[in-house]
Scaffold this motif. Structure first.
Motif, short mmCIF file in Angstrom:
data_model
loop_
_atom_site.label_atom_id
_atom_site.label_comp_id
_atom_site.label_asym_id
_atom_site.label_seq_id
_atom_site.Cartn_x
_atom_site.Cartn_y
_atom_site.Cartn_z
N ALA A 197 -5.86 -4.74 16.96
CA ALA A 197 -4.81 -5.72 17.30
C ALA A 197 -3.99 -6.10 16.07
N VAL A 198 -4.67 -6.41 14.98
CA VAL A 198 -3.97 -6.79 13.74
C VAL A 198 -3.13 -5.62 13.23
N SER A 199 -3.70 -4.43 13.28
CA SER A 199 -2.97 -3.26 12.77
C SER A 199 -1.77 -2.91 13.65
N ALA A 200 -1.88 -3.13 14.96
CA ALA A 200 -0.74 -2.86 15.85
C ALA A 200 0.39 -3.83 15.58
N VAL A 201 0.06 -5.08 15.34
CA VAL A 201 1.10 -6.06 14.98
C VAL A 201 1.76 -5.65 13.67
N ALA A 202 0.95 -5.24 12.68
CA ALA A 202 1.51 -4.79 11.40
C ALA A 202 2.41 -3.57 11.58
N LEU A 203 2.01 -2.68 12.48
CA LEU A 203 2.79 -1.48 12.74
C LEU A 203 4.11 -1.82 13.43
N PHE A 204 4.04 -2.58 14.51
CA PHE A 204 5.24 -2.83 15.32
C PHE A 204 6.19 -3.85 14.72
N THR A 205 5.72 -4.64 13.77
CA THR A 205 6.62 -5.56 13.08
C THR A 205 7.19 -4.92 11.81
N GLY A 206 6.81 -3.68 11.55
CA GLY A 206 7.37 -2.94 10.41
C GLY A 206 6.68 -3.19 9.08
N LEU A 207 5.53 -3.86 9.08
CA LEU A 207 4.85 -4.13 7.81
C LEU A 207 4.27 -2.87 7.19
N THR A 208 3.41 -2.18 7.93
CA THR A 208 2.80 -0.95 7.43
C THR A 208 2.12 -0.19 8.56
N PRO A 209 2.18 1.14 8.51
CA PRO A 209 1.45 1.94 9.50
C PRO A 209 0.01 2.27 9.04
N VAL A 210 -0.29 2.06 7.77
CA VAL A 210 -1.57 2.51 7.21
C VAL A 210 -2.76 1.87 7.91
N LEU A 211 -2.71 0.59 8.15
CA LEU A 211 -3.83 -0.11 8.79
C LEU A 211 -4.07 0.45 10.20
N PHE A 212 -2.99 0.75 10.92
CA PHE A 212 -3.14 1.32 12.27
C PHE A 212 -3.77 2.70 12.20
N ARG A 213 -3.39 3.47 11.21
CA ARG A 213 -3.96 4.81 11.07
C ARG A 213 -5.47 4.74 10.82
N VAL A 214 -5.87 3.81 9.97
CA VAL A 214 -7.30 3.60 9.72
C VAL A 214 -7.99 3.13 11.01
N ALA A 215 -7.36 2.18 11.71
CA ALA A 215 -7.94 1.63 12.94
C ALA A 215 -8.13 2.71 13.99
N SER A 216 -7.24 3.71 14.04
CA SER A 216 -7.38 4.77 15.04
C SER A 216 -8.66 5.58 14.82
N PHE A 217 -9.01 5.82 13.57
CA PHE A 217 -10.26 6.54 13.29
C PHE A 217 -11.48 5.65 13.54
N VAL A 218 -11.35 4.37 13.25
CA VAL A 218 -12.44 3.44 13.55
C VAL A 218 -12.69 3.41 15.06
N ARG A 220 6.65 7.80 18.58
CA ARG A 220 6.80 9.22 18.26
C ARG A 220 6.27 9.52 16.86
N ARG A 221 6.63 8.68 15.91
CA ARG A 221 6.24 8.89 14.52
C ARG A 221 4.72 8.83 14.35
N GLU A 222 4.07 7.96 15.10
CA GLU A 222 2.61 7.76 14.99
C GLU A 222 1.85 8.38 16.17
N ALA A 223 2.47 9.35 16.83
CA ALA A 223 1.91 9.93 18.06
C ALA A 223 0.49 10.44 17.89
N GLY A 224 0.21 11.10 16.79
CA GLY A 224 -1.14 11.62 16.57
C GLY A 224 -2.18 10.51 16.53
#
Length: 184
Positions: A122-143, A79-83
């Motif tokens: 893949a790396v960014s999703a692991v970082a997101l779902f393990t609570g490390l950081t959402p930033v990498l996933f946000r960048v990956a979504s635009f990539v 929900r938080r990262e829905a966009g």
């Protein structure tokens, strides 16, 4: 490729059971198998049109199952990262829909950018779902959106589906080669 296809229902079951660690471990294994299977098939001389087609379907299946599993396991994060998830979903659906409309098949060019962005995602999703950081996933979504745009551009440049294509630059070069029919 078969491992990824067979992993899909197991991933759904693991997500439904709330087994986060097993889900992540199997999802990572499926993604790693995707990185390795094409190189292994080429090295063994076992690459084929059917194999490439199955690989594209397996990629799509694992991506969709991972999305469903993440929604079951981490609903607050989803929900938080829905966009950003919407961007990734659009990047997955749009080029495949275009490929089905234009060529009656998934595009599956396996570009250099797609391979790199798959690892980043893949790396960014692991970082997101393990609570490390959402930033990498946000960048990956635009990539991922840039990769989707490249896939569509390749299919616009080339008059027919050609199989693997390293990049849009390679497609442009192939289109400009003598003897290649120009798309209308």
């Amino acid at each position: 490729t078969i491992f990824r296809i067979c992993s899909a229902p197991v991933l759904v079951v693991l997500a439904a059971m709330g087994r986060e660690r097993f889900f992540l471990a199997l999802a990572i294994a499926a993604l790693l198998s995707d990185v390795l299977d094409g190189a292994l098939a080429r090295r063994l001389g076992a690459s084929s049109e059917t194999g490439r087609l199955l690989d594209s379907w397996a990629d799509l299946l694992i991506a969709l199952v991972s999305f469903v599993g993440a929604t079951l396991l981490w609903p607050d994060t989803m929900r938080r990262e829905a966009g950003y998830f919407a961007l990734v979903l659009a990047a997955l659906v749009l080029p495949n829909a275009w490929g089905l409309l234009r060529f009656r098949r998934l595009l599956g060019y396996h570009t250099m950018s797609a391979k790199s962005s798959g690892v980043l995602l893949a790396v960014s999703a692991v970082a997101l779902f393990t609570g490390l950081t959402p930033v990498l996933f946000r960048v990956a979504s635009f990539v991922e959106l840039l990769v989707a745009a490249e896939y569509i551009a390749i299919s616009v440049l080339l008059p027919d589906w050609t199989g693997e294509m390293k990049s849009v630059w390679h497609a442009w070069r192939e289109r400009r080669a003598p003897g290649v029919a120009q798309a209308a």
